[in-house]
Structures are given as C-alpha cells and as structure tokens.
Design a protein around this motif. Structure first.
Motif, mmCIF file in Angstrom:
data_model
loop_
_atom_site.group_PDB
_atom_site.id
_atom_site.type_symbol
_atom_site.label_atom_id
_atom_site.label_comp_id
_atom_site.label_asym_id
_atom_site.label_seq_id
_atom_site.Cartn_x
_atom_site.Cartn_y
_atom_site.Cartn_z
ATOM 1 N N GLU A 63 0.806 -1.229 0.000
ATOM 2 C CA GLU A 63 0.000 0.000 0.000
ATOM 3 C C GLU A 63 0.837 1.275 0.000
ATOM 4 N N GLY A 64 2.144 1.169 -0.052
ATOM 5 C CA GLY A 64 3.014 2.344 -0.011
ATOM 6 C C GLY A 64 3.209 2.953 -1.385
ATOM 7 N N HIS A 65 4.356 3.594 -1.571
ATOM 8 C CA HIS A 65 4.669 4.183 -2.875
ATOM 9 C C HIS A 65 5.758 3.371 -3.564
ATOM 10 N N VAL A 66 5.770 3.481 -4.897
ATOM 11 C CA VAL A 66 6.688 2.711 -5.730
ATOM 12 C C VAL A 66 7.607 3.675 -6.469
ATOM 13 N N VAL A 67 8.905 3.437 -6.362
ATOM 14 C CA VAL A 67 9.898 4.211 -7.094
ATOM 15 C C VAL A 67 10.300 3.386 -8.316
ATOM 16 N N LEU A 68 10.011 3.928 -9.491
ATOM 17 C CA LEU A 68 10.312 3.255 -10.745
ATOM 18 C C LEU A 68 11.749 3.558 -11.154
ATOM 19 N N LEU A 69 12.545 2.515 -11.336
ATOM 20 C CA LEU A 69 13.963 2.662 -11.682
ATOM 21 C C LEU A 69 14.252 2.072 -13.051
ATOM 22 N N THR A 70 15.148 2.712 -13.759
ATOM 23 C CA THR A 70 15.555 2.223 -15.071
ATOM 24 C C THR A 70 16.990 2.648 -15.334
ATOM 25 N N ASN A 71 17.649 1.966 -16.229
ATOM 26 C CA ASN A 71 18.979 2.398 -16.648
ATOM 27 C C ASN A 71 18.903 3.511 -17.677
ATOM 28 N N TYR A 72 17.793 3.529 -18.436
ATOM 29 C CA TYR A 72 17.612 4.530 -19.488
ATOM 30 C C TYR A 72 16.180 5.024 -19.448
ATOM 31 N N ARG A 73 15.996 6.264 -19.009
ATOM 32 C CA ARG A 73 14.666 6.841 -18.857
ATOM 33 C C ARG A 73 14.002 7.130 -20.191
ATOM 34 N N SER A 74 14.770 7.374 -21.215
ATOM 35 C CA SER A 74 14.228 7.739 -22.518
ATOM 36 C C SER A 74 13.252 6.676 -23.010
ATOM 37 N N GLY A 75 12.048 7.124 -23.350
ATOM 38 C CA GLY A 75 11.035 6.223 -23.884
ATOM 39 C C GLY A 75 10.318 5.401 -22.838
ATOM 40 N N THR A 76 10.625 5.622 -21.565
ATOM 41 C CA THR A 76 10.011 4.860 -20.487
ATOM 42 C C THR A 76 8.864 5.671 -19.901
ATOM 43 N N GLY A 77 7.671 5.124 -19.978
ATOM 44 C CA GLY A 77 6.506 5.811 -19.437
ATOM 45 C C GLY A 77 6.112 5.282 -18.078
ATOM 46 N N LYS A 78 5.167 5.983 -17.475
ATOM 47 C CA LYS A 78 4.640 5.587 -16.178
ATOM 48 C C LYS A 78 3.296 4.896 -16.395
ATOM 49 N N ALA A 101 16.791 9.842 0.330
ATOM 50 C CA ALA A 101 15.953 10.180 1.486
ATOM 51 C C ALA A 101 14.601 10.726 1.032
ATOM 52 N N ASN A 102 14.610 11.586 0.018
ATOM 53 C CA ASN A 102 13.344 12.121 -0.495
ATOM 54 C C ASN A 102 12.462 11.014 -1.057
ATOM 55 N N LEU A 103 13.040 10.116 -1.841
ATOM 56 C CA LEU A 103 12.266 9.033 -2.433
ATOM 57 C C LEU A 103 11.730 8.094 -1.358
ATOM 58 N N LEU A 104 12.508 7.802 -0.351
ATOM 59 C CA LEU A 104 12.043 6.961 0.740
ATOM 60 C C LEU A 104 10.855 7.591 1.457
ATOM 61 N N ASP A 105 10.845 8.912 1.529
ATOM 62 C CA ASP A 105 9.745 9.653 2.149
ATOM 63 C C ASP A 105 8.564 9.894 1.215
ATOM 64 N N GLY A 106 8.664 9.423 -0.023
ATOM 65 C CA GLY A 106 7.563 9.579 -0.964
ATOM 66 C C GLY A 106 7.548 10.898 -1.708
ATOM 67 N N LYS A 107 8.675 11.599 -1.693
ATOM 68 C CA LYS A 107 8.779 12.893 -2.375
ATOM 69 C C LYS A 107 9.486 12.701 -3.718
ATOM 70 N N PRO A 108 8.912 13.230 -4.790
ATOM 71 C CA PRO A 108 9.558 13.091 -6.099
ATOM 72 C C PRO A 108 10.837 13.919 -6.162
ATOM 73 N N LEU A 109 11.748 13.520 -7.026
ATOM 74 C CA LEU A 109 12.964 14.298 -7.266
ATOM 75 C C LEU A 109 12.629 15.470 -8.164
ATOM 76 N N LEU A 110 13.319 16.559 -7.944
ATOM 77 C CA LEU A 110 13.093 17.755 -8.773
ATOM 78 C C LEU A 110 13.851 17.666 -10.061
#
Length: 123
Positions: free
Chosen positions: A76-91, A114-123
C-alpha cells in the motif's frame, strides 16, 4: 525501522542502495527480491513502506507488467520506478503512488534517496 523492498535481478543494486541509506538520518532496512513473482509469493507486501522497482525484471520488460504484480501483493506504499535509461520509459496506470521513472544513477545521492524513501519526487 522502516522497510524498503527492492525488486531487481541485480544484487549489486541492493549493496548500492543500502550503503547510501546508511548515510541518511532515518534508519531503513532493504530487502531484495530477484523477481516480481518472488515479491508476490513472499506474501509480505504490507510489511514495506516503499518498493524500488526495476523496469526490466525478467521475464518482464516493462513497468506495466510488474506494477500489476506489486498491486496484487497487498503493498500500500509508494513505488519508485527505476531504469537504466529513462528515454522512452513511461509511467503505467496504477492505484499506487508511483514516483519516476528515474535513472538508477539519479537515486545514488543520500538526499535524493531520502526524499524518495519519504515519498517525495525528485526535482
């Protein structure tokens, strides 16, 4: 102690994230699952506050496939989507809060992690 799940077929990612987490103020415990199916079968999705999810998690090649399995786990928490190449990767669409996708190198900073663990997106 809060718990984070890492769904990644590469064991090195656990070493990296857990090592970086050691340098942030709040203590976190990371548990690695080598597949989305392993996470689902463990039956303890509710024990985690956050899931870090690799895009290519054999036999799956996209977030669309694996996010569905994370949803089925009881998480029920939040999910951090990780990739080696963000280009062309959708949510994908999900009832869960999704952050990213982020390149793995983007989260290898203590403040970013720390921000991602707290559920805050990166700027």
């Amino acid at each position: 102690m809060k718990r984070a799940a890492l769904l990644d077929d590469d064991p090195l990612e656990l070493t990296i994230l857990a090592g970086i987490a050691d340098s942030i103020a709040e203590p976190w415990e990371f548990t690695r699952f080598k597949s989305a199916e392993d996470f689902l079968e463990a039956g303890n999705g509710g024990d985690f506050s956050v899931v870090f999810l690799d895009r290519r998690l054999p036999p799956h090649q996209s977030f669309e496939e694996t996010v569905t399995l994370v949803e089925q786990s009881g998480f029920e928490g939040h999910v951090v989507l990780l990739t080696n190449y963000r280009s062309g990767t959708g949510k994908p669409e999900s009832r869960l809060k999704l952050l990213g996708p982020y390149e793995k190198i983007d989260v290898q900073d203590p403040d970013a992690l720390a921000n991602l663990l707290d559920g805050k997106p990166l700027l």
